[in-house]
Design an enzyme around this catalytic site. Structure first.
Site, short mmCIF file in Angstrom:
data_model
loop_
_atom_site.label_atom_id
_atom_site.label_comp_id
_atom_site.label_asym_id
_atom_site.label_seq_id
_atom_site.Cartn_x
_atom_site.Cartn_y
_atom_site.Cartn_z
N LYS A 152 0.89 -1.22 -0.08
CA LYS A 152 -0.17 -0.02 -0.14
C LYS A 152 0.83 1.20 -0.03
O LYS A 152 0.43 2.37 -0.38
CB LYS A 152 -0.89 0.01 1.27
CG LYS A 152 -1.92 -0.97 1.10
CD LYS A 152 -3.03 -1.06 2.46
CE LYS A 152 -3.65 -2.01 2.30
NZ LYS A 152 -4.53 -1.94 3.44
N GLY A 172 0.93 -1.66 8.47
CA GLY A 172 0.43 -0.92 7.26
C GLY A 172 -0.93 -0.32 7.34
O GLY A 172 -1.31 0.48 6.97
P1 ATR Z 1 1.62 -4.87 7.69
O1 ATR Z 1 1.83 -5.88 6.68
O2 ATR Z 1 0.17 -5.06 8.19
O3 ATR Z 1 2.22 -3.74 7.60
P2 ATR Z 1 3.50 -4.75 9.63
O4 ATR Z 1 4.24 -3.69 9.11
O5 ATR Z 1 4.62 -6.38 9.87
O6 ATR Z 1 2.30 -5.74 8.80
O7 ATR Z 1 2.83 -4.74 11.01
C1 ATR Z 1 2.31 -5.73 11.72
C2 ATR Z 1 2.08 -5.10 13.27
O8 ATR Z 1 2.02 -6.16 14.21
C3 ATR Z 1 3.29 -4.59 13.64
O9 ATR Z 1 2.79 -3.34 14.65
C4 ATR Z 1 4.12 -5.23 14.35
O10 ATR Z 1 5.03 -4.65 15.43
P3 ATR Z 1 6.54 -4.31 14.92
O11 ATR Z 1 6.29 -3.05 14.55
O12 ATR Z 1 7.01 -4.40 16.43
O13 ATR Z 1 7.11 -5.31 14.06
C5 ATR Z 1 3.07 -6.23 15.08
N1 ATR Z 1 3.64 -7.31 15.67
C6 ATR Z 1 3.77 -8.21 14.94
N2 ATR Z 1 4.19 -9.58 15.51
C7 ATR Z 1 4.25 -8.89 16.99
C8 ATR Z 1 4.33 -9.46 18.27
N3 ATR Z 1 4.88 -11.06 18.13
N4 ATR Z 1 4.24 -8.80 19.32
C9 ATR Z 1 3.85 -7.82 19.35
N5 ATR Z 1 3.62 -7.02 17.96
C10 ATR Z 1 3.81 -7.64 16.96
#
Ligand code: ATR
Length: 257
Positions: free
Chosen positions: A71, A133
């Site tokens: 996106k 995202g």
């Molecule tokens: P997207 O593809 O939706 O953008 P992303 O950018 O990977 O996915 O975001 C996923 C979200 O889940 C992020 O806020 C991520 O936290 P980080 O920014 O610290 O990576 C969060 N997330 C994923 N796994 C997590 C976990 N085990 N504990 C806490 N937050 C998690």
């Protein structure tokens, strides 16, 4: 509608994409409204993104949706941006206008409708967990609805800090949010992990909104999953492409069917 040589494709691009419900409900809407397009999902590998987009720009398409993780990547390929997409900083819908690609964001509208249809008051104290995202669109939707007190927390603080500055909201340390959750009435999960891993318990006086639409297994009246959001971001995209009102009931039935 019969598929002929005049039928134009509409695509949803992302990775992964095989779980997407959008083809089912967008094709139902196209059929119902006699729109001469078919809606197809394409999975794109990161390394191929630029080449695929360059190819898509060379063909005649009806419209496009963009989902995780592209996106933001798509921004540099659009010719124009709607005001919403500009302020959110991400595009999930492309309108083809005189051969130009106009980038829109309809995710925020899905959030807005979720709040409205659940009759949530704008005077909520809202905590957002996650800074991925989808988060920008969520905050924009909340602010459009009139929610003023918004805080964000995220495992990786830098990402939350950028969003805090962009939307002028509060920031809470990830190590501390559980002890502060009592101060919030609406908790939103924009992370990729399950809600019950993020909260110790679900309290009756709070509303929990999870962007995921396949995790509606938490059987509580104050638990909202991402179904309405998905449906209405899609309805708004349909309206951008077709300039006609989306057949919401048809789309909902197809999505849940
Ligand atoms: P997207 O593809 O939706 O953008 P992303 O950018 O990977 O996915 O975001 C996923 C979200 O889940 C992020 O806020 C991520 O936290 P980080 O920014 O610290 O990576 C969060 N997330 C994923 N796994 C997590 C976990 N085990 N504990 C806490 N937050 C998690």
């Amino acid at each position: 509608m019969e598929i002929t040589a005049k039928t134009l494709p509409t695509f949803i691009i992302g990775n992964p994409i095989s779980h997407s419900k959008s083809p089912v409900f967008q094709n139902a809407a196209f059929n119902h409204c006699n729109i001469n397009s078919v809606y197809l999902a394409i999975n794109i590998e990161k390394n191929d993104f630029e080449a695929v987009i360059a190819g898509l720009k060379k063909i005649n398409i009806f419209g496009m949706n963009i989902t995780i993780p592209y996106k933001v990547d798509i921004l540099k390929y659009v010719d124009e941006l709607s005001e919403d997409a500009k302020l959110i900083g991400a595009v999930n819908t492309i309108e083809v206008l005189n051969g130009n690609w106009v980038g829109h964001n309809t995710d925020w509208y899905g959030v807005y409708k979720t709040l409205e249809l659940n009759k949530l008051s704008p005077s909520q104290d809202c905590l957002i967990i996650g800074a991925g995202g989808a988060t920008n669109g969520v905050i924009y939707g909340l602010q459009q609805y009139g929610v003023k007190n918004i805080a964000i927390t995220n495992r990786t603080k830098d990402k939350a800090e950028l969003i805090k500055d962009q939307f002028n909201i509060d920031l809470i340390d990830f190590e501390e949010y559980k002890s502060k959750i009592k101060n919030y009435s609406l908790i939103i999960n924009t992370t990729s992990i399950d809600f019950n891993k993020l909260v110790d318990s679900f309290l009756e006086d709070k509303t929990y909104f999870d962007l995921k639409y396949y995790s509606g297994k938490i059987d509580m009246p104050n638990y909202i999953d991402g179904k309405i959001m998905l449906l209405y971001q899609g309805a708004k995209a349909f309206e951008i492409w077709t300039k006609q009102e989306a057949p919401i009931e048809i789309m909902q039935k197809a999505m849940e069917g």
